[in-house]
Design an enzyme around this catalytic site. Structure first.
Site, PDB file in Angstrom:
ATOM      1  N   PRO A  10     117.622  13.750  64.466  1.00  0.00           N
ATOM      2  CA  PRO A  10     116.169  13.786  64.589  1.00  0.00           C
ATOM      3  C   PRO A  10     115.455  12.719  63.773  1.00  0.00           C
ATOM      4  O   PRO A  10     115.857  12.398  62.654  1.00  0.00           O
ATOM      5  CB  PRO A  10     115.803  15.181  64.080  1.00  0.00           C
ATOM      6  N   ASN A  11     114.427  12.193  64.395  1.00  0.00           N
ATOM      7  CA  ASN A  11     113.503  11.216  63.822  1.00  0.00           C
ATOM      8  C   ASN A  11     114.088   9.816  63.663  1.00  0.00           C
ATOM      9  O   ASN A  11     113.367   8.887  63.312  1.00  0.00           O
ATOM     10  CB  ASN A  11     112.931  11.707  62.488  1.00  0.00           C
ATOM     11  N   ARG A  18     109.021   4.487  60.720  1.00  0.00           N
ATOM     12  CA  ARG A  18     108.944   5.700  59.896  1.00  0.00           C
ATOM     13  C   ARG A  18     109.366   5.389  58.462  1.00  0.00           C
ATOM     14  O   ARG A  18     110.510   5.017  58.213  1.00  0.00           O
ATOM     15  CB  ARG A  18     109.869   6.775  60.470  1.00  0.00           C
ATOM     16  N   TYR A  23     113.517   3.922  54.661  1.00  0.00           N
ATOM     17  CA  TYR A  23     114.529   3.702  55.692  1.00  0.00           C
ATOM     18  C   TYR A  23     114.643   2.259  56.164  1.00  0.00           C
ATOM     19  O   TYR A  23     115.507   1.946  56.979  1.00  0.00           O
ATOM     20  CB  TYR A  23     114.260   4.632  56.883  1.00  0.00           C
ATOM     21  N   ASN A  74     124.859  10.240  61.820  1.00  0.00           N
ATOM     22  CA  ASN A  74     123.703  10.361  60.938  1.00  0.00           C
ATOM     23  C   ASN A  74     122.921  11.535  61.494  1.00  0.00           C
ATOM     24  O   ASN A  74     122.184  11.385  62.469  1.00  0.00           O
ATOM     25  CB  ASN A  74     122.861   9.088  60.909  1.00  0.00           C
ATOM     26  N   ALA A  77     117.900  15.187  59.085  1.00  0.00           N
ATOM     27  CA  ALA A  77     117.620  16.421  58.349  1.00  0.00           C
ATOM     28  C   ALA A  77     118.591  17.552  58.695  1.00  0.00           C
ATOM     29  O   ALA A  77     118.795  18.463  57.883  1.00  0.00           O
ATOM     30  CB  ALA A  77     116.184  16.869  58.603  1.00  0.00           C
ATOM     31  N   GLU A  98     130.269  10.523  57.981  1.00  0.00           N
ATOM     32  CA  GLU A  98     128.853  10.854  57.834  1.00  0.00           C
ATOM     33  C   GLU A  98     128.119   9.642  57.256  1.00  0.00           C
ATOM     34  O   GLU A  98     128.602   9.018  56.316  1.00  0.00           O
ATOM     35  CB  GLU A  98     128.711  12.047  56.892  1.00  0.00           C
ATOM     36  N   HIS A 100     124.194   7.900  56.094  1.00  0.00           N
ATOM     37  CA  HIS A 100     122.763   8.003  55.797  1.00  0.00           C
ATOM     38  C   HIS A 100     122.262   6.642  55.363  1.00  0.00           C
ATOM     39  O   HIS A 100     122.963   5.928  54.636  1.00  0.00           O
ATOM     40  CB  HIS A 100     122.494   9.031  54.695  1.00  0.00           C
ATOM     41  N   ARG A 107     117.623  11.377  46.038  1.00  0.00           N
ATOM     42  CA  ARG A 107     116.342  11.835  46.581  1.00  0.00           C
ATOM     43  C   ARG A 107     116.086  13.290  46.191  1.00  0.00           C
ATOM     44  O   ARG A 107     116.688  13.803  45.260  1.00  0.00           O
ATOM     45  CB  ARG A 107     116.339  11.630  48.099  1.00  0.00           C
TER      46      ARG A 107
END
Length: 149
Positions: A10-11, A18, A23, A74, A77, A98, A100, A107
């Site tokens: 998502p996103n 964004r 990012y 990725n 969330a 995985e 990111h 964070r």
């Protein structure tokens, strides 16, 4: 040639616009093109998929069984919330890295927990779009070595 599916959650379709301070300015299309090109250069056939919907990501993971040799994910969330994605990954028994863009461990504390990590070969985070290239390199090395775990 090993086939790898790069999945984005998502996103991530909003990359480049964004929160560029977190990012970066690289778009998802640019990330996907970089993955395909780098994959070709190291002997991988890379395909890509993005969805904002958990079920669609789970379906893509299920469909990868028997057609792909590995996954790069990725989960956005969903990394921190989705036991369903974790179970889907475990059920297809494909090696997964995985990814990111940001360093999730530097964070907010809720981002420190990854359900995906427990079923992944490893996690690469904090290197922006380069994280995907590093993930492909790691997956290629794993597949070449013939390791099962």
């Amino acid at each position: 040639m090993n086939k790898i599916l790069v999945l984005n959650g998502p996103n991530l379709n909003l990359l480049g616009t964004r929160q560029p301070e977190v990012y970066g300015s690289t778009t998802l299309k640019m990330v996907e093109e970089q993955c395909v090109a780098h994959g070709t250069s190291i002997g991988l056939e890379v395909s890509t998929f993005q969805s904002n919907h958990e079920g669609a990501l789970i379906d893509a993971i299920h469909q990868a069984r028997g057609t792909q040799n590995g996954l790069v994910l990725n989960a956005g969330a969903y990394t921190h919330t989705s036991i369903a994605l974790m179970d889907a990954i475990a059920s297809v028994e494909l090696p997964l890295v995985e990814v990111h863009l940001s360093n999730i461990h530097a964070r907010e504390s809720f981002r420190h927990k990854s359900y995906i990590a427990s079923v992944a070969l490893g996690q690469i985070c904090g290197f922006g779009a380069q994280s995907y290239v590093l993930a492909l390199d790691a997956l290629a090395a794993h597949l070449k070595s013939g390791d099962v775990a």
